[in-house]
Scaffold this motif. Structure first.
Motif, PDB file in Angstrom:
ATOM      1  N   ARG A 112      -6.246  -8.602  -4.992  1.00 20.78           N
ATOM      2  CA  ARG A 112      -7.781  -8.287  -5.238  1.00 20.78           C
ATOM      3  C   ARG A 112      -7.988  -8.367  -6.386  1.00 20.78           C
ATOM      4  O   ARG A 112      -9.462  -8.497  -6.877  1.00 20.78           O
ATOM      5  CB  ARG A 112      -8.276  -7.861  -4.288  1.00 20.78           C
ATOM      6  CG  ARG A 112      -8.192  -8.457  -3.089  1.00 20.78           C
ATOM      7  CD  ARG A 112      -8.643  -7.673  -1.899  1.00 20.78           C
ATOM      8  NE  ARG A 112      -8.398  -7.949  -0.481  1.00 20.78           N
ATOM      9  CZ  ARG A 112      -9.130  -7.098   1.201  1.00 20.78           C
ATOM     10  NH1 ARG A 112      -9.676  -6.947   0.765  1.00 20.78           N
ATOM     11  NH2 ARG A 112      -8.065  -7.245   2.135  1.00 20.78           N
ATOM     12  N   THR A 130       3.153  -4.046  -2.973  1.00 20.24           N
ATOM     13  CA  THR A 130       2.073  -5.262  -3.025  1.00 20.24           C
ATOM     14  C   THR A 130       0.439  -4.476  -2.717  1.00 20.24           C
ATOM     15  O   THR A 130       0.853  -3.799  -1.592  1.00 20.24           O
ATOM     16  CB  THR A 130       1.739  -6.728  -2.126  1.00 20.24           C
ATOM     17  OG1 THR A 130       2.885  -7.313  -2.122  1.00 20.24           O
ATOM     18  CG2 THR A 130       0.644  -7.827  -1.630  1.00 20.24           C
ATOM     19  N   CYS A 131      -0.378  -4.539  -3.890  1.00 16.88           N
ATOM     20  CA  CYS A 131      -1.410  -3.628  -2.867  1.00 16.88           C
ATOM     21  C   CYS A 131      -2.927  -4.934  -3.618  1.00 16.88           C
ATOM     22  O   CYS A 131      -3.119  -5.395  -4.418  1.00 16.88           O
ATOM     23  CB  CYS A 131      -1.269  -2.560  -4.539  1.00 16.88           C
ATOM     24  SG  CYS A 131      -0.366  -1.542  -3.858  1.00 16.88           S
ATOM     25  N   GLY A 165       1.194  -1.372  -0.536  1.00 16.43           N
ATOM     26  CA  GLY A 165       0.223   0.019  -0.535  1.00 16.43           C
ATOM     27  C   GLY A 165       1.037   1.220   0.782  1.00 16.43           C
ATOM     28  O   GLY A 165       1.652   1.181  -0.991  1.00 16.43           O
ATOM     29  N   GLU A 185       0.774  -6.063  10.090  1.00 18.15           N
ATOM     30  CA  GLU A 185      -0.049  -8.076  10.009  1.00 18.15           C
ATOM     31  C   GLU A 185       1.398  -8.168   8.660  1.00 18.15           C
ATOM     32  O   GLU A 185       2.552  -8.647   9.357  1.00 18.15           O
ATOM     33  CB  GLU A 185      -0.893  -8.199   9.950  1.00 18.15           C
ATOM     34  CG  GLU A 185      -2.057  -7.633  10.479  1.00 18.15           C
ATOM     35  CD  GLU A 185      -1.980  -6.446  10.757  1.00 18.15           C
ATOM     36  OE1 GLU A 185      -2.218  -5.653   9.959  1.00 18.15           O
ATOM     37  OE2 GLU A 185      -2.957  -5.280  11.458  1.00 18.15           O
ATOM     38  N   SER A 210       1.134  -2.414   6.904  1.00 19.34           N
ATOM     39  CA  SER A 210       1.070  -2.492   7.664  1.00 19.34           C
ATOM     40  C   SER A 210       1.287  -3.106   9.092  1.00 19.34           C
ATOM     41  O   SER A 210       2.147  -4.166   9.046  1.00 19.34           O
ATOM     42  CB  SER A 210      -0.159  -3.223   7.133  1.00 19.34           C
ATOM     43  OG  SER A 210      -0.027  -4.612   6.847  1.00 19.34           O
TER      44      SER A 210
HETATM   45  P1  A2P Z   1      -4.790  -8.908   1.305  1.00 18.75           P
HETATM   46  O1  A2P Z   1      -5.596  -8.151  -0.201  1.00 18.75           O
HETATM   47  O2  A2P Z   1      -4.872 -10.151   1.390  1.00 18.75           O
HETATM   48  O3  A2P Z   1      -5.088  -8.835   2.219  1.00 18.75           O
HETATM   49  P2  A2P Z   1      -4.369  -2.551   2.677  1.00 18.75           P
HETATM   50  O4  A2P Z   1      -4.904  -1.977   1.298  1.00 18.75           O
HETATM   51  O5  A2P Z   1      -5.328  -3.285   3.136  1.00 18.75           O
HETATM   52  O6  A2P Z   1      -3.408  -1.532   3.672  1.00 18.75           O
HETATM   53  O7  A2P Z   1      -3.172  -3.933   2.009  1.00 18.75           O
HETATM   54  C1  A2P Z   1      -1.757  -3.924   1.229  1.00 18.75           C
HETATM   55  C2  A2P Z   1      -2.022  -5.037   0.648  1.00 18.75           C
HETATM   56  O8  A2P Z   1      -1.063  -5.576   1.933  1.00 18.75           O
HETATM   57  C3  A2P Z   1      -3.095  -5.906  -0.142  1.00 18.75           C
HETATM   58  O9  A2P Z   1      -2.558  -6.656  -1.120  1.00 18.75           O
HETATM   59  C4  A2P Z   1      -2.698  -7.269   1.037  1.00 18.75           C
HETATM   60  O10 A2P Z   1      -3.360  -8.269   0.665  1.00 18.75           O
HETATM   61  C5  A2P Z   1      -0.840  -6.927   1.366  1.00 18.75           C
HETATM   62  N1  A2P Z   1      -0.811  -7.647   2.971  1.00 18.75           N
HETATM   63  C6  A2P Z   1      -2.094  -7.276   3.342  1.00 18.75           C
HETATM   64  N2  A2P Z   1      -1.780  -7.969   5.429  1.00 18.75           N
HETATM   65  C7  A2P Z   1      -0.532  -8.471   4.278  1.00 18.75           C
HETATM   66  C8  A2P Z   1       0.274  -9.738   5.425  1.00 18.75           C
HETATM   67  N3  A2P Z   1       0.224 -10.168   7.144  1.00 18.75           N
HETATM   68  N4  A2P Z   1       1.395  -9.804   5.198  1.00 18.75           N
HETATM   69  C9  A2P Z   1       1.726  -9.968   3.216  1.00 18.75           C
HETATM   70  N5  A2P Z   1       0.539  -8.987   2.477  1.00 18.75           N
HETATM   71  C10 A2P Z   1      -0.127  -8.553   3.957  1.00 18.75           C
END
Ligand code: A2P
Length: 282
Positions: free
Chosen positions: A208, A166-167, A139, A249, A247
């Protein structure tokens, strides 16, 4: 009440600051209904290391009892490199977020508050020398890396820089994709990126929405898919260094993964193999 200041030097006329530590918005670009970027003037005295953050914000609503207004500030990574004349920020828009519900409406010429005290751990000083730098973002966690990858020092310190972003959706990758494409076309950057422009590698993934590479970066690292896609050996504490921003997590999960590979978390006071910081989320 607005403070009126006499204008004594017409050659340096600037908007009269109406906020403490006011800076003027110079550009705003919206990417999606959840993401935007903006640029503001840079205080002349502000020095920072690429990757650091500052507190920025707006004046809050008046207190119903006293009528007094307090600044509403949040930590934002500076997305521009330290050599830039202006400051750039990359932000989420949260409809009920105290700051971003309002900040998303700023326009060129508006003012924001910027406390000029940069800090942070996503800096070169907090990493030991290495060969390969991984920048792991989810994000808006890409923001500090937008600064790092535009800083020539990054290319002096490392042979190879790999940005993973990763988004949820493809459109949320626009900021990082356009920036990396722009760097590859920039004549000055081309010298730093080497002959094949492959010193800076980009590994975008979505979770997604359909895209060429789908999945969380953590899953793709665990399965070895990242390494096989990029033609790289497993993570090695002797050569690999990492900066992480996403994030809570995400940070937690990738930290476990990096520690499992033998890398240790560093800090300004004690450099090591990786550093981590939470991306601003509201
Ligand atoms: P996912 O769609 O599987 O939750 P957000 O927009 O909620 O901040 O998330 C940004 C990206 O980070 C999303 O693609 C999300 O995947 C991914 N993400 C969220 N939590 C984790 C995690 N614990 N490990 C890896 N990727 C994550």
């Amino acid at each position: 009440m607005t403070e009126q200041r006499p204008l004594t030097d017409t050659a340096t006329v600037r908007p009269v600051p109406t906020l403490p530590d006011a800076q003027t918005v110079t550009e705003v670009q919206h990417y999606t209904d959840r993401l935007f970027r903006f640029r503001v003037t840079r205080p002349q005295s502000l020095r920072f290391r690429s990757g650091e953050f500052v507190m920025i914000g707006l004046m809050g609503d008046p207190d119903p009892a006293t009528g007094r207004q307090k600044p509403l500030l949040r930590a934002y990574s500076i997305a521009s490199p330290s050599w830039d004349d202006e400051l750039e920020f990359y932000s989420i828009k949260v409809p009920d977020g105290p700051l971003t519900s309002r900040l998303q409406h700023i326009e060129e010429g508006d003012q924001i508050i910027l406390r000029p005290k940069p800090v942070g751990t996503l800096v070169h000083d907090a990493l030991l020398p290495g060969k390969r730098l991984w920048l792991f973002a989810t994000g808006t966690g890409f923001a500090p890396f937008a600064s790092i990858i535009r800083d020539p020092e990054t290319y002096e310190r490392f042979d190879e820089i790999i940005v993973t972003h990763t988004c949820r959706e493809v459109a949320e990758l626009t900021y990082s994709r356009e920036m990396i494409e722009g760097l590859r076309q920039d004549e000055l950057m081309q010298e730093l990126l080497g002959d094949g422009l492959d010193k800076l590698r980009y590994y975008p993934t979505t979770t997604r929405e359909e895209s060429p590479k789908m999945g969380r970066i953590t899953t793709l690292l665990e399965s070895g898919e990242v390494q096989s896609d990029l033609g790289l050996p497993p993570l090695d504490p002797a050569v690999d260094r990492a900066m992480v921003c996403g994030s809570l997590e995400f940070n937690h999960d990738i930290k476990a993964l990096l520690e499992g590979a033998g890398l240790h978390e560093g800090a300004n006071s004690e450099p090591a193999e990786f550093v981590i910081e939470k991306a601003f989320v509201g």
